[in-house]
Design a protein around this motif. Sequence first.
Motif, short mmCIF file in Angstrom:
data_model
loop_
_atom_site.label_atom_id
_atom_site.label_comp_id
_atom_site.label_asym_id
_atom_site.label_seq_id
_atom_site.Cartn_x
_atom_site.Cartn_y
_atom_site.Cartn_z
N SER A 136 10.42 5.74 30.59
CA SER A 136 10.12 6.43 29.33
C SER A 136 10.84 7.77 29.30
O SER A 136 10.89 8.48 30.29
CB SER A 136 8.62 6.67 29.19
N THR A 137 11.40 8.07 28.15
CA THR A 137 12.13 9.33 28.00
C THR A 137 12.12 9.71 26.53
O THR A 137 11.93 8.87 25.67
CB THR A 137 13.56 9.20 28.56
N SER A 138 12.36 10.96 26.24
CA SER A 138 12.37 11.41 24.85
C SER A 138 13.75 11.17 24.24
O SER A 138 14.74 11.01 24.95
CB SER A 138 12.01 12.89 24.75
N ASP A 139 13.81 11.18 22.92
CA ASP A 139 15.08 10.93 22.26
C ASP A 139 16.04 12.11 22.34
O ASP A 139 17.19 12.01 21.95
CB ASP A 139 14.87 10.51 20.81
N SER A 140 15.58 13.22 22.91
CA SER A 140 16.45 14.39 23.03
C SER A 140 17.02 14.58 24.43
O SER A 140 17.81 15.49 24.66
CB SER A 140 15.69 15.66 22.60
N VAL A 141 16.64 13.71 25.37
CA VAL A 141 17.17 13.82 26.73
C VAL A 141 18.68 13.56 26.70
O VAL A 141 19.17 12.77 25.91
CB VAL A 141 16.45 12.82 27.68
N SER A 142 19.41 14.25 27.55
CA SER A 142 20.86 14.07 27.62
C SER A 142 21.20 12.79 28.37
O SER A 142 20.65 12.52 29.44
CB SER A 142 21.53 15.26 28.31
N VAL A 143 22.11 12.01 27.80
CA VAL A 143 22.53 10.75 28.40
C VAL A 143 24.05 10.63 28.32
O VAL A 143 24.71 11.40 27.63
CB VAL A 143 21.89 9.54 27.68
N ARG A 144 24.55 9.65 29.02
CA ARG A 144 25.97 9.28 28.93
C ARG A 144 26.03 7.88 28.35
O ARG A 144 25.39 6.96 28.87
CB ARG A 144 26.61 9.29 30.32
N LEU A 145 26.75 7.71 27.28
CA LEU A 145 27.01 6.40 26.71
C LEU A 145 28.40 5.99 27.16
O LEU A 145 29.37 6.73 26.96
CB LEU A 145 26.95 6.47 25.18
N TYR A 146 28.50 4.84 27.83
CA TYR A 146 29.81 4.42 28.31
C TYR A 146 30.02 2.93 28.14
O TYR A 146 29.07 2.16 28.00
CB TYR A 146 30.05 4.85 29.75
N LEU A 147 31.28 2.56 28.13
CA LEU A 147 31.71 1.17 28.02
C LEU A 147 32.20 0.71 29.37
O LEU A 147 33.06 1.35 29.97
CB LEU A 147 32.82 1.06 26.97
N LEU A 148 31.66 -0.40 29.84
CA LEU A 148 32.12 -1.01 31.09
C LEU A 148 33.02 -2.17 30.71
O LEU A 148 32.60 -3.13 30.07
CB LEU A 148 30.94 -1.51 31.91
N ASP A 149 34.28 -2.07 31.07
CA ASP A 149 35.27 -3.10 30.77
C ASP A 149 35.38 -4.03 31.97
O ASP A 149 36.04 -3.69 32.95
CB ASP A 149 36.62 -2.46 30.44
N GLY A 150 34.74 -5.17 31.89
CA GLY A 150 34.76 -6.12 32.99
C GLY A 150 36.04 -6.91 33.09
O GLY A 150 36.25 -7.63 34.06
N ASP A 151 36.92 -6.79 32.08
CA ASP A 151 38.19 -7.52 32.12
C ASP A 151 39.18 -6.89 33.10
O ASP A 151 40.10 -7.54 33.55
CB ASP A 151 38.82 -7.56 30.73
N VAL A 152 38.98 -5.62 33.42
CA VAL A 152 39.83 -4.93 34.37
C VAL A 152 39.32 -5.23 35.77
O VAL A 152 38.12 -5.19 36.02
CB VAL A 152 39.81 -3.40 34.11
N GLU A 153 40.23 -5.55 36.70
CA GLU A 153 39.81 -5.87 38.06
C GLU A 153 38.98 -4.74 38.64
O GLU A 153 39.40 -3.58 38.63
CB GLU A 153 41.02 -6.13 38.95
#
Length: 67
Positions: A3-20
């Motif tokens: 559980s966390t609040s909507d104001s907590v700092s996060v990192r949104l990232y994309l994991l590209d599984g096509d790259v070895e």
Amino acid sequence: MRSTSDSVSVRLYLLDGDVEGGATSSLFYGPLSEALRIAAQQSAEVQEGLFIATDNDVVAYLDLVEE
């Protein structure tokens, strides 16, 4: 994700599984509410590779928003 609040700092990232070995691309650092808004605007294909990381947890975007 713990559980966390909507104001907590996060990192949104994309994991590209096509790259070895996989590769990540950060899309956003900031409040969870904004990260969720940005993630929702991405295509379904991109959403499949999105993850949200807090200081102590990582969760796939689609797992977080599934009802």
